[in-house]
Design an enzyme around this catalytic site. Structure first.
Site, PDB file in Angstrom:
ATOM      1  N   CYS A 177      47.291 -30.607 -25.531  1.00 64.90           N
ATOM      2  CA  CYS A 177      47.093 -29.214 -25.925  1.00 64.90           C
ATOM      3  C   CYS A 177      46.137 -29.126 -27.118  1.00 64.90           C
ATOM      4  CB  CYS A 177      48.427 -28.539 -26.198  1.00 64.90           C
ATOM      5  SG  CYS A 177      48.296 -26.721 -26.255  1.00 64.90           S
ATOM      6  N   HIS A 191      51.164 -29.416 -21.394  1.00 68.79           N
ATOM      7  CA  HIS A 191      52.185 -30.127 -22.162  1.00 68.79           C
ATOM      8  C   HIS A 191      52.995 -31.051 -21.244  1.00 68.79           C
ATOM      9  CE1 HIS A 191      52.135 -28.408 -26.262  1.00 68.79           C
ATOM     10  NE2 HIS A 191      51.563 -27.374 -25.659  1.00 68.79           N
ATOM     11  N   GLU A 249      54.802 -33.550 -21.941  1.00 72.74           N
ATOM     12  CA  GLU A 249      56.110 -33.935 -22.498  1.00 72.74           C
ATOM     13  C   GLU A 249      57.222 -32.991 -22.078  1.00 72.74           C
ATOM     14  OE1 GLU A 249      54.868 -30.762 -25.308  1.00 72.74           O
ATOM     15  OE2 GLU A 249      53.842 -32.357 -24.217  1.00 72.74           O
TER      16      GLU A 249
END
Length: 235
Positions: A111, A212, A214
């Site tokens: 990001c 993102h 994660e």
């Protein structure tokens, strides 16, 4: 050993309300589950020598998400929707990325990390995407991640890891790459043309994504790719 850059923000815990370096647990959980050892790298005074000393101690780097990059770094005035600049963090991550590219150290930008990479190499950003695409689909607000379809370029490092077929990914950003810096190749876009991944030409693993990864702990392929590249580079 994977170094992850951190936030530096006012934070509360118990009776304390102080400036603090922190990082959401999902980031380093993803690293450890992918087989790496996570080390946090908080913003601090930096020089080329300091950046190289830090990179001497790690095998891979992740530049994480967070507040907007200072638009002064790419020659623009601050938009009303752009965050107050975090000049200490900008300088820290710029130095780490520059040193990582010079030595070929594997890295993953996430990001803000993708935006920081582009700016560090001389590119620019769209400061407020809703004015560009006419939609707030990339940042719904309230900490709610949206899912959008992206498609990676066949043959790219990103496609090698996640496939070239359309994939829905988690997003939370109101800025994105505008003019792509020299030395970067766009390797994924979303269905409206917004840049979603770039790679550094000539590096075995110099990858940055606008989404993102994660947030999806069931799909750690990008983290595993970084850990594998770091392990190979260490050899």
């Amino acid at each position: 050993m994977i170094g992850l850059t951190t936030y530096l923000e006012q934070a509360q815990t118990g009776v304390w309300d102080v400036p603090a370096a922190f990082l959401p647990q999902l980031y380093f959980d993803a690293v450890t589950r992918a087989g790496g050892i996570a080390v946090l790298l908080p913003p601090q005074p930096v020089s080329k020598e300091i950046a190289n000393r830090v990179l001497d101690s790690i095998d891979g780097l992740i530049v994480t998400g967070g507040k907007d990059v200072d638009p002064g770094r790419y020659g623009q005035d601050r938009h009303a929707a752009t965050d107050e600049p975090r000049i200490d963090r900008d300088a820290w991550e710029d130095a780490l990325l520059t040193a990582a590219i010079e030595r070929g150290l594997p890295f993953l930008g996430i990001c803000r990390g993708a935006q920081m990479l582009n700016v560090a190499l001389g590119g620019t950003l769209h400061q407020h995407l809703p004015e560009v695409i006419g939609s707030s689909r990339y940042q719904l607000g309230g900490g709610t991640f949206n899912r959008v379809p992206i498609e990676a370029e066949p043959g790219s490092a990103v496609a090698t890891l996640i496939g070239a077929e359309p994939l829905h990914v988690e997003v939370y950003h109101h800025q994105a790459i505008d003019r792509v810096a020299d030395g970067l190749v766009v390797t994924a876009r979303s269905d409206d043309g917004v840049v979603q991944a770039v790679e550094v030409s000539g590096m075995p693993f110099g990858v940055a994504v606008q989404w993102h990864p994660e947030q999806n702990q069931d799909d750690l392929r990008l983290f595993a790719g970084l850990v594998d590249a770091a392990r190979e580079a260490k050899k």
